[in-house]
Design a protein around this motif. Structure first.
Motif, PDB file in Angstrom:
ATOM      1  N   THR A   1       0.853  -1.178   0.000  1.00  0.00           N
ATOM      2  CA  THR A   1       0.000   0.000   0.000  1.00  0.00           C
ATOM      3  C   THR A   1       0.891   1.232   0.000  1.00  0.00           C
ATOM      4  OG1 THR A   1      -1.631  -1.236   1.289  1.00  0.00           O
ATOM      5  CG2 THR A   1      -1.898   1.132   1.233  1.00  0.00           C
ATOM      6  N   THR A   2       0.506   2.260  -0.728  1.00  0.00           N
ATOM      7  CA  THR A   2       1.301   3.483  -0.760  1.00  0.00           C
ATOM      8  C   THR A   2       0.806   4.470   0.295  1.00  0.00           C
ATOM      9  OG1 THR A   2      -0.108   4.633  -2.342  1.00  0.00           O
ATOM     10  CG2 THR A   2       1.648   3.222  -3.261  1.00  0.00           C
ATOM     11  N   VAL A   3       1.658   5.439   0.611  1.00  0.00           N
ATOM     12  CA  VAL A   3       1.287   6.497   1.550  1.00  0.00           C
ATOM     13  C   VAL A   3       0.060   7.244   1.029  1.00  0.00           C
ATOM     14  CG1 VAL A   3       2.038   8.696   2.549  1.00  0.00           C
ATOM     15  CG2 VAL A   3       3.596   6.743   2.538  1.00  0.00           C
ATOM     16  N   THR A   4       0.008   7.495  -0.263  1.00  0.00           N
ATOM     17  CA  THR A   4      -1.126   8.194  -0.867  1.00  0.00           C
ATOM     18  C   THR A   4      -2.417   7.412  -0.671  1.00  0.00           C
ATOM     19  OG1 THR A   4       0.334   9.197  -2.512  1.00  0.00           O
ATOM     20  CG2 THR A   4      -2.013   9.181  -3.032  1.00  0.00           C
TER      21      THR A   4
ATOM     22  N   THR B   1      -3.738  13.840   5.899  1.00  0.00           N
ATOM     23  CA  THR B   1      -2.683  14.281   4.983  1.00  0.00           C
ATOM     24  C   THR B   1      -1.548  13.261   4.919  1.00  0.00           C
ATOM     25  OG1 THR B   1      -1.471  15.464   6.699  1.00  0.00           O
ATOM     26  CG2 THR B   1      -3.199  16.693   5.510  1.00  0.00           C
ATOM     27  N   SER B   2      -0.785  13.327   3.840  1.00  0.00           N
ATOM     28  CA  SER B   2       0.376  12.440   3.699  1.00  0.00           C
ATOM     29  C   SER B   2       1.397  12.639   4.821  1.00  0.00           C
ATOM     30  CB  SER B   2       1.032  12.625   2.332  1.00  0.00           C
ATOM     31  OG  SER B   2       0.185  12.116   1.331  1.00  0.00           O
TER      32      SER B   2
ATOM     33  N   THR C   1       0.803  13.363   7.893  1.00  0.00           N
ATOM     34  CA  THR C   1       0.246  12.668   9.059  1.00  0.00           C
ATOM     35  C   THR C   1       0.466  11.173   8.927  1.00  0.00           C
ATOM     36  OG1 THR C   1      -1.419  14.390   9.374  1.00  0.00           O
ATOM     37  CG2 THR C   1      -1.874  12.251  10.383  1.00  0.00           C
ATOM     38  N   VAL C   2       0.227  10.647   7.728  1.00  0.00           N
ATOM     39  CA  VAL C   2       0.459   9.219   7.477  1.00  0.00           C
ATOM     40  C   VAL C   2       1.924   8.883   7.709  1.00  0.00           C
ATOM     41  CG1 VAL C   2       0.502   7.423   5.685  1.00  0.00           C
ATOM     42  CG2 VAL C   2      -1.467   8.947   5.879  1.00  0.00           C
ATOM     43  N   THR C   3       2.810   9.705   7.194  1.00  0.00           N
ATOM     44  CA  THR C   3       4.254   9.455   7.334  1.00  0.00           C
ATOM     45  C   THR C   3       4.659   9.425   8.805  1.00  0.00           C
ATOM     46  OG1 THR C   3       4.678  10.452   5.187  1.00  0.00           O
ATOM     47  CG2 THR C   3       6.549  10.303   6.702  1.00  0.00           C
ATOM     48  N   GLN C   4       4.127  10.337   9.583  1.00  0.00           N
ATOM     49  CA  GLN C   4       4.452  10.387  11.010  1.00  0.00           C
ATOM     50  C   GLN C   4       3.987   9.110  11.720  1.00  0.00           C
ATOM     51  OE1 GLN C   4       2.725  13.747  13.009  1.00  0.00           O
ATOM     52  NE2 GLN C   4       3.761  13.327  14.929  1.00  0.00           N
ATOM     53  N   MET C   5       2.750   8.695  11.479  1.00  0.00           N
ATOM     54  CA  MET C   5       2.247   7.462  12.098  1.00  0.00           C
ATOM     55  C   MET C   5       3.015   6.256  11.582  1.00  0.00           C
ATOM     56  SD  MET C   5      -1.885   7.800  12.538  1.00  0.00           S
ATOM     57  CE  MET C   5      -2.282   8.181  10.847  1.00  0.00           C
ATOM     58  N   LEU C   6       3.318   6.272  10.292  1.00  0.00           N
ATOM     59  CA  LEU C   6       4.038   5.173   9.674  1.00  0.00           C
ATOM     60  C   LEU C   6       5.427   5.008  10.294  1.00  0.00           C
ATOM     61  CD1 LEU C   6       4.108   2.984   7.551  1.00  0.00           C
ATOM     62  CD2 LEU C   6       4.864   4.714   5.915  1.00  0.00           C
TER      63      LEU C   6
END
Length: 154
Positions: A55-58, A67-68, A70-75
């Motif tokens: 699965t991609t960040v998008t 937002t991306s 936010t996803v990156t931070q959780m990821l």
């Protein structure tokens, strides 16, 4: 004397405030992960279970409606906890793919089972007819709040 259609507005506000303050929403779940991180694991697992190998960040951003960044931070936290792996797409190195580790898959499956149990319990408590009505009403409330959020015309 007629009934005031707004007489229970205070009670409705109080119910929404109770949901907002509910401990079960905010507490960390399994292995110290936050509810938002568990939702991300579940989203990745469900996307991958549909046939996607990663699965991609998008995609996660669209699924979770965040937002991306936010996803990156959780990821980053999920990767640090050993729940997910980030790799570059083999055909396009600009695309980052996310896969779950065995630990991430186990936690996501546990969360899915728990969510199903909770909501089956709600259906058992309310019965089918009231559950159907609740779904209809909650969707109406959501649509109204979405509309109210986009306009100032209330």
């Amino acid at each position: 004397m007629g009934e005031n259609k707004y007489e229970n507005v205070s009670e409705l506000i109080a119910v929404f405030q109770r949901f907002a303050r509910a401990d079960w929403r905010k507490k960390t779940m399994w292995d110290g992960l936050k509810a938002s991180e568990i939702r991300m694991l579940v989203s990745i697992k469900q996307n991958n279970d549909k046939g996607s190998t990663a699965t991609t960040v998008t995609e996660i951003s669209k699924i979770l409606e965040v937002t991306s960044p936010t996803v990156t931070q959780m990821l980053n936290r999920l990767i640090a906890e050993g729940c997910a792996i980030r790799t570059a797409d083999q055909t396009d190195r600009r695309i980052t793919e996310i896969t779950l580790t065995d630990k991430g898959n186990r936690l996501a499956a546990k969360a899915i089972d728990r969510f199903h149990s909770i909501f089956m319990g709600i259906i058992d408590e309310l019965g089918k007819e009231q559950s159907d009505q609740l779904i209809l009403m909650l969707n109406q409330v959501f649509q109204f709040l979405e509309y109210a959020n986009k306009t100032d015309d209330l």
